[in-house]
Write a protein that holds these residues in place. Structure first.
Motif, PDB file in Angstrom:
ATOM      1  N   GLN A   1       0.834  -1.209   0.000  1.00 47.07           N
ATOM      2  CA  GLN A   1       0.000   0.000   0.000  1.00 47.07           C
ATOM      3  C   GLN A   1       0.864   1.253   0.000  1.00 47.07           C
ATOM      4  N   LYS A   2       2.095   1.134   0.556  1.00 48.29           N
ATOM      5  CA  LYS A   2       2.996   2.287   0.578  1.00 48.29           C
ATOM      6  C   LYS A   2       3.604   2.551  -0.791  1.00 48.29           C
TER       7      LYS A   2
ATOM      8  N   LEU B   1       1.607   8.083  -7.255  1.00 47.70           N
ATOM      9  CA  LEU B   1       2.615   8.835  -6.521  1.00 47.70           C
ATOM     10  C   LEU B   1       2.325   8.786  -5.029  1.00 47.70           C
ATOM     11  N   VAL B   2       3.382   8.678  -4.273  1.00 44.48           N
ATOM     12  CA  VAL B   2       3.236   8.666  -2.824  1.00 44.48           C
ATOM     13  C   VAL B   2       3.274  10.128  -2.373  1.00 44.48           C
ATOM     14  N   THR B   3       2.422  10.474  -1.446  1.00 40.81           N
ATOM     15  CA  THR B   3       2.296  11.865  -1.010  1.00 40.81           C
ATOM     16  C   THR B   3       2.860  12.041   0.381  1.00 40.81           C
ATOM     17  N   SER B   4       3.471  13.215   0.612  1.00 40.22           N
ATOM     18  CA  SER B   4       3.916  13.531   1.976  1.00 40.22           C
ATOM     19  C   SER B   4       2.781  14.238   2.704  1.00 40.22           C
ATOM     20  N   TYR B   5       2.586  13.859   3.949  1.00 37.62           N
ATOM     21  CA  TYR B   5       1.487  14.436   4.735  1.00 37.62           C
ATOM     22  C   TYR B   5       2.029  15.426   5.765  1.00 37.62           C
ATOM     23  N   PRO B   6       1.210  16.380   6.240  1.00 34.88           N
ATOM     24  CA  PRO B   6      -0.186  16.553   5.869  1.00 34.88           C
ATOM     25  C   PRO B   6      -0.328  17.123   4.461  1.00 34.88           C
ATOM     26  N   ALA B   7      -1.417  16.700   3.810  1.00 36.48           N
ATOM     27  CA  ALA B   7      -1.718  17.215   2.474  1.00 36.48           C
ATOM     28  C   ALA B   7      -2.982  18.071   2.556  1.00 36.48           C
ATOM     29  N   LEU B   8      -3.113  18.978   1.608  1.00 34.37           N
ATOM     30  CA  LEU B   8      -4.320  19.808   1.536  1.00 34.37           C
ATOM     31  C   LEU B   8      -4.864  19.690   0.118  1.00 34.37           C
TER      32      LEU B   8
ATOM     33  N   ALA C   1     -11.225   3.712  -3.383  1.00 29.27           N
ATOM     34  CA  ALA C   1     -11.584   2.430  -2.752  1.00 29.27           C
ATOM     35  C   ALA C   1     -10.324   1.703  -2.306  1.00 29.27           C
ATOM     36  N   PHE C   2      -9.303   1.718  -3.164  1.00 29.08           N
ATOM     37  CA  PHE C   2      -8.064   1.001  -2.840  1.00 29.08           C
ATOM     38  C   PHE C   2      -7.361   1.625  -1.629  1.00 29.08           C
ATOM     39  N   PHE C   3      -7.240   2.961  -1.637  1.00 25.13           N
ATOM     40  CA  PHE C   3      -6.468   3.622  -0.584  1.00 25.13           C
ATOM     41  C   PHE C   3      -7.251   3.811   0.717  1.00 25.13           C
ATOM     42  N   ALA C   4      -8.549   4.073   0.584  1.00 22.08           N
ATOM     43  CA  ALA C   4      -9.268   4.503   1.786  1.00 22.08           C
ATOM     44  C   ALA C   4     -10.585   3.774   2.009  1.00 22.08           C
ATOM     45  N   GLY C   5     -10.875   2.761   1.179  1.00 24.71           N
ATOM     46  CA  GLY C   5     -12.191   2.133   1.253  1.00 24.71           C
ATOM     47  C   GLY C   5     -12.303   1.056   2.320  1.00 24.71           C
ATOM     48  N   LYS C   6     -13.551   0.822   2.714  1.00 27.74           N
ATOM     49  CA  LYS C   6     -13.823  -0.263   3.672  1.00 27.74           C
ATOM     50  C   LYS C   6     -14.809  -1.225   3.015  1.00 27.74           C
TER      51      LYS C   6
END
Ligand code: KG4
Ligand code: ZN
Length: 404
Positions: free
Chosen positions: A24-25, A194-201, A384-389
């Motif tokens: 996932q990373k 792309l992998v994002t650095s957090y916090p993101a806006l 769905a892939f990154f944040a879905g339940k």
């Protein structure tokens, strides 16, 4: 992990299938199919989207699009297209058991699609005979959007989830727009995540919403600012209508302002609503009214039309960019994301980049490829892939006013 997603929140019927590998990373994506069927021409006659017409079109489109997506994705070989054969029958009990199983299936599908009778007919004819095993989950937009339109997609997804025995992943449409920025084209013209650095806006600007969303990790969203009245896209569409353009006018205003005209003598100034307020909220309704009164009082020359369109777009973009940068500084943001239909606007894309480079050069900037700015189902696959339940089909329903 293979996800099939369905999007019907407004006037696009869309289905996408993608395959994920890796962690996932550091995930890798293979897009197997990404189909969007737009109803925009139909609704243009009425000057906006008519919910019940959208519902009717989604009912007509979903099954043919699904058949095409399954074929295109190359997984068609993995499902049997012949009517599911009865198991070898060697006793009267088995015949009875099988026949009551089939009757139960047909009854349940009839109940799920009770309010979508046209879709039910297509499902009975084309989908019931299919056996699909090469999909791991079905994602669907369950809000926000137009209730009749949303329900068609949700009920269709529920029917598939029940028939294929796959989990359902309900997705917020705005989370989809947010995740559309994660998909980037690399040099080889293929897609990568792309992998994002957090916090993101995220600045999400669509026809129904304008919001600034603080994101601390996948699925961890907080709306820190939003429009108090009209959404940015809605203001574009209303102003375009005042100026005599057809629906949806956003892309037309944007195209007009990109043309080169000589000797534009007409000068006009419009307000920048809420640009200096300390909060991160927006308001575009007053700006639209300012255009309405201005246009009522001036001569409708070509030069005036272009000047008003340009000044209106400048005003919207200036407010969006200023408020995004201010919020990014306040929350010490590492990545700024852009999404939603209005993110196709080239002035917005360019000016946000320039302001980030000038005022926050260390901050990352991710914006969707232009083919992903409007409504589509690939963004629903990503969310769905990154944040879905995963949920059971009978626990899911549409929510027209869903918030992030
Ligand atoms: O996200 P979207 O496709 O649908 C909703 O979820 O609402 O956004 C549609 C909105 C419309 O209001 C449309 O006029 C606007 O996005 N839009 C644009 C541009 N392309 C689409 N607005 C300004 N400039 C554009 N290039
Ligand atoms: Zn949208």
């Amino acid at each position: 992990m293979r996800i099939l997603a369905i999007e019907t929140s407004c006037d696009e019927t869309a289905i996408a299938i993608a395959e994920f590998s890796g962690s996932q990373k550091n995930p890798k994506i293979k897009i197997l199919s990404n189909i969007v069927s737009s109803q925009v021409k139909l609704h243009a006659h009425y000057g906006g989207v008519v919910p019940n017409l959208a519902k009717r079109e989604h009912q007509r489109n979903l099954v043919p699009i699904l058949m095409k997506a399954l074929k295109e994705s190359g997984i068609s070989k993995k499902y049997s297209s012949s009517p599911s054969k009865l198991p070898r029958i060697n006793s009267i009990e088995k015949i009875q058991k099988e026949s009551s199983r089939q009757a139960r299936t047909i009854k349940t599908i009839g109940q799920i699609l009770e309010r979508e009778s046209e879709l039910l007919k297509h499902v009975e004819k084309k989908i019931l005979p299919l056996k699909v095993s090469a999909i791991d989950a079905i994602a669907v937009t369950y809000g926000p959007g137009l209730a009749p339109a949303l329900w068609v997609g949700v009920n269709f997804a529920k029917a598939l989830s029940y028939l294929w025995k796959k989990p359902l992943i309900p997705v917020n449409h705005m989370a989809g727009h947010l995740y559309s920025a994660f998909l980037q084209k690399n040099k080889a013209e293929s897609y990568q995540l792309l992998v994002t650095s957090y916090p993101a806006l995220a600045l999400l600007v669509s026809g129904g919403h304008t919001e600034l969303v603080l994101m601390k990790s996948h699925g961890n969203f907080k709306v820190v600012g939003e429009t108090l009245d009209d959404a940015a896209g809605e203001a574009f569409d209303k102003v375009a209508r005042i100026l005599g353009f057809s629906y949806p006018g956003g892309p037309l205003i944007s195209a007009l302002t990109e043309m080169k005209f000589k000797d534009l003598k007409f000068k006009v100034t419009l307000p920048r609503p809420m640009i200096n307020t300390k909060d991160s909220n927006f308001s575009f309704s007053g700006l639209k009214t300012a255009v309405l009164y201005l246009w009522r009082d001036i001569k409708h020359t070509q030069s005036a039309k272009i000047a008003v369109a340009k000044e209106f777009q400048d005003a919207v973009v200036e407010v969006l960019v200023r408020k995004t940068i201010d919020a990014a500084k306040k929350y010490k943001i590492k990545t700024i994301l852009l999404g939603g239909g209005v993110s196709a606007n080239s002035l917005l894309r360019k000016n946000l980049l320039q302001s980030i480079e000038k005022e926050m050069p260390e901050t990352g900037y991710l914006l969707p490829v232009t083919s992903m700015t409007g409504d589509n189902a690939l963004m629903i696959v990503l969310a769905a892939f990154f944040a879905g339940k995963k949920m059971a089909w009978n626990k899911v329903g549409a929510d027209a006013n869903l918030r992030l």
